[in-house]
Design an enzyme around this catalytic site. Structure first.
Site, PDB file in Angstrom:
ATOM      1  N   SER A 111       0.879  -1.169   0.000  1.00 48.84           N
ATOM      2  CA  SER A 111       0.000   0.000   0.000  1.00 48.84           C
ATOM      3  C   SER A 111       0.916   1.218   0.000  1.00 48.84           C
ATOM      4  CB  SER A 111      -0.841  -0.021   1.279  1.00 48.84           C
ATOM      5  OG  SER A 111      -1.379   1.246   1.550  1.00 48.84           O
ATOM      6  N   TYR A 123      -2.408  -0.991  10.431  1.00 50.10           N
ATOM      7  CA  TYR A 123      -2.371  -1.242   8.981  1.00 50.10           C
ATOM      8  C   TYR A 123      -1.014  -0.814   8.410  1.00 50.10           C
ATOM      9  CZ  TYR A 123      -4.043  -1.109   4.068  1.00 50.10           C
ATOM     10  OH  TYR A 123      -4.217  -1.313   2.717  1.00 50.10           O
TER      11      TYR A 123
HETATM   12  N1  LIG Z   1      -8.822  -0.556  -1.655  1.00 45.96           N
HETATM   13  C1  LIG Z   1      -7.823   0.253  -1.381  1.00 45.96           C
HETATM   14  O1  LIG Z   1      -7.981   1.470  -1.363  1.00 45.96           O
HETATM   15  C2  LIG Z   1      -6.447  -0.307  -1.118  1.00 45.96           C
HETATM   16  C3  LIG Z   1      -5.358   0.579  -1.079  1.00 45.96           C
HETATM   17  C4  LIG Z   1      -4.072   0.076  -0.846  1.00 45.96           C
HETATM   18  C5  LIG Z   1      -3.890  -1.288  -0.660  1.00 45.96           C
HETATM   19  N2  LIG Z   1      -4.982  -2.122  -0.690  1.00 45.96           N
HETATM   20  C6  LIG Z   1      -4.736  -3.551  -0.484  1.00 45.96           C
HETATM   21  O2  LIG Z   1      -5.189  -4.271  -1.611  1.00 45.96           O
HETATM   22  C7  LIG Z   1      -5.540  -5.601  -1.234  1.00 45.96           C
HETATM   23  C8  LIG Z   1      -6.866  -5.984  -1.842  1.00 45.96           C
HETATM   24  O3  LIG Z   1      -7.896  -5.171  -1.317  1.00 45.96           O
HETATM   25  P1  LIG Z   1      -9.172  -4.740  -2.179  1.00 45.96           P
HETATM   26  O4  LIG Z   1      -9.040  -3.296  -2.425  1.00 45.96           O
HETATM   27  O5  LIG Z   1      -9.370  -5.652  -3.323  1.00 45.96           O
HETATM   28  O6  LIG Z   1     -10.322  -4.935  -1.050  1.00 45.96           O
HETATM   29  P2  LIG Z   1     -11.593  -5.916  -1.014  1.00 45.96           P
HETATM   30  O7  LIG Z   1     -12.117  -5.818   0.368  1.00 45.96           O
HETATM   31  O8  LIG Z   1     -12.512  -5.611  -2.137  1.00 45.96           O
HETATM   32  O9  LIG Z   1     -10.986  -7.366  -1.289  1.00 45.96           O
HETATM   33  C9  LIG Z   1     -10.192  -8.051  -0.361  1.00 45.96           C
HETATM   34  C10 LIG Z   1     -10.487  -9.529  -0.464  1.00 45.96           C
HETATM   35  O10 LIG Z   1      -9.627 -10.213   0.444  1.00 45.96           O
HETATM   36  C11 LIG Z   1     -10.407 -11.176   1.138  1.00 45.96           C
HETATM   37  N3  LIG Z   1      -9.839 -11.454   2.465  1.00 45.96           N
HETATM   38  C12 LIG Z   1      -9.715 -10.590   3.486  1.00 45.96           C
HETATM   39  N4  LIG Z   1      -9.220 -11.216   4.553  1.00 45.96           N
HETATM   40  C13 LIG Z   1      -9.016 -12.504   4.202  1.00 45.96           C
HETATM   41  C14 LIG Z   1      -8.530 -13.651   4.890  1.00 45.96           C
HETATM   42  N5  LIG Z   1      -8.178 -13.587   6.191  1.00 45.96           N
HETATM   43  N6  LIG Z   1      -8.436 -14.813   4.217  1.00 45.96           N
HETATM   44  C15 LIG Z   1      -8.806 -14.889   2.921  1.00 45.96           C
HETATM   45  N7  LIG Z   1      -9.307 -13.843   2.224  1.00 45.96           N
HETATM   46  C16 LIG Z   1      -9.405 -12.658   2.854  1.00 45.96           C
HETATM   47  C17 LIG Z   1     -11.780 -10.540   1.261  1.00 45.96           C
HETATM   48  O11 LIG Z   1     -12.789 -11.513   1.518  1.00 45.96           O
HETATM   49  C18 LIG Z   1     -11.929  -9.849  -0.086  1.00 45.96           C
HETATM   50  O12 LIG Z   1     -12.539 -10.681  -1.046  1.00 45.96           O
HETATM   51  C19 LIG Z   1      -5.473  -5.629   0.299  1.00 45.96           C
HETATM   52  O13 LIG Z   1      -4.266  -6.205   0.710  1.00 45.96           O
HETATM   53  C20 LIG Z   1      -5.510  -4.144   0.664  1.00 45.96           C
HETATM   54  O14 LIG Z   1      -4.884  -3.892   1.910  1.00 45.96           O
HETATM   55  C21 LIG Z   1      -6.235  -1.656  -0.915  1.00 45.96           C
END
Ligand SMILES: NC(=O)c1ccc[n+]([C@@H]2O[C@H](COP(=O)([O-])OP(=O)(O)OC[C@H]3O[C@@H](n4cnc5c(N)ncnc54)[C@H](O)[C@@H]3O)[C@@H](O)[C@H]2O)c1
Length: 278
Positions: free
Chosen positions: A157, A170
């Site tokens: 991130s 986080y």
């Molecule tokens: N959305 C943002 O703004 C953003 C920004 C920077 C980084 N990220 C990172 O990107 C990655 C993906 O996030 P996203 O934006 O697709 O969010 P999202 O919530 O849409 O998807 C995350 C997915 O991970 C799954 N998940 C969460 N915990 C889990 C676990 N313990 N075991 C198995 N599956 C699990 C969830 O069920 C979900 O389907 C994450 O690591 C997040 O920290 C997101």
């Protein structure tokens, strides 16, 4: 014309929706078969809706629509034994493993570190840091035994590189992802396994685009929505966009997963509209 990851097999965590789904579909478009895992259910203290088994089934349909195979499993990345069983059987079915995308993660915020309940701290470290380690750990033996090298991409991130108040757990976990990436890269290089990370800013997925985020940025409004959040989000960027799309991260993952980046390892690639310049 062959695809950019033709004939390879990719393990993707968090594949039910958001970035994980987008990565699965993008890699499938370029010729990869997929092992997609996701918890498909709630995690304590999350203030936004959880993914569902139907979400993971939809990812599977989208991958098959690209003419590729997919094996899915509903599991928690905190559970190494479940991960190992799913990856072992996915590889038995699909024949090999070349790529790991450790993407699953959660977002919670609202406490300063010195006041944070231990359970909130612990869940974050267990999912966003230890879960990444366990996901990679479950895939590495298969990539090594394939003898063809491989590529591992961890999802960090902007918070892997800079701090923000009220999200210290986080930030700590995502800084840890950077350390994991570099350490795996050092240890696995001899096997021609490359390890890199991608670092998104705000992405248009349920983790960020939800009522809780909107209310945090616009406590002055009764029912704030994405349009109310957008100008505040855009202020964090150098480019004049409020957020990036999942496909923007997927294209970076695809490049790092493909042989186009064959001598790139240990690199942290921001996909952040210039957020880290600020
Ligand atoms: N959305 C943002 O703004 C953003 C920004 C920077 C980084 N990220 C990172 O990107 C990655 C993906 O996030 P996203 O934006 O697709 O969010 P999202 O919530 O849409 O998807 C995350 C997915 O991970 C799954 N998940 C969460 N915990 C889990 C676990 N313990 N075991 C198995 N599956 C699990 C969830 O069920 C979900 O389907 C994450 O690591 C997040 O920290 C997101």
């Amino acid at each position: 014309m062959t695809g950019r990851v033709e004939g390879k097999v990719a393990l993707i965590s968090g594949a039910a929706r958001g970035q994980g789904r987008s990565h699965a579909v993008r890699l499938a478009q370029e010729g990869a078969d997929i092992i997609g895992v996701d918890i498909c259910g709630p995690i304590e203290n999350l203030a936004y809706p959880a993914s569902t088994p139907a979400d993971l089934a939809e990812t599977a349909e989208l991958v098959r629509a690209q003419g590729r195979r997919i094996v899915t499993a509903q599991l928690d990345v905190r559970d190494y034994e479940a991960l190992k069983a799913a990856v072992d059987s996915g590889v038995a079915e699909l024949g090999r493993l070349d790529i790991v995308v450790a993407n699953a993660g959660i977002g919670t915020f609202g406490s300063k570190l010195h006041k944070m309940p231990e359970s909130i701290w612990q869940d974050m470290i267990d999912v966003n840091l230890s879960g990444v380690w366990k996901t990679v750990k479950s895939g590495v033996p298969h990539i090594i035994s394939g003898g063809r090298g491989g590529s591992i991409v961890l999802t960090g991130s902007v918070g892997s590189h800079k701090a923000l108040a009220y999200t210290g757990h986080y930030i700590a976990a995502k800084h840890g992802v950077l350390g994991l990436m570099r350490s795996f890269a050092v240890e696995l290089g001899q096997h021609m396994i490359r390890v890199n990370s991608v670092h998104p800013s705000q992405v248009n997925t349920p983790m960020t685009m939800n009522e809780v985020t909107f209310r945090l940025f616009r406590p002055d409004l009764e029912n704030p929505g994405p349009d109310d959040f957008a100008p505040f989000s855009q202020m964090t960027h150098t480019l004049p966009v409020p957020w990036v799309e999942a496909i923007d991260i997927s294209n970076a993952v695809l490049f790092l997963a493909s042989d186009e980046s064959r001598y790139i390892t240990g690199v942290s690639l921001p996909v952040d509209a210039g957020a880290l310049l600020k």
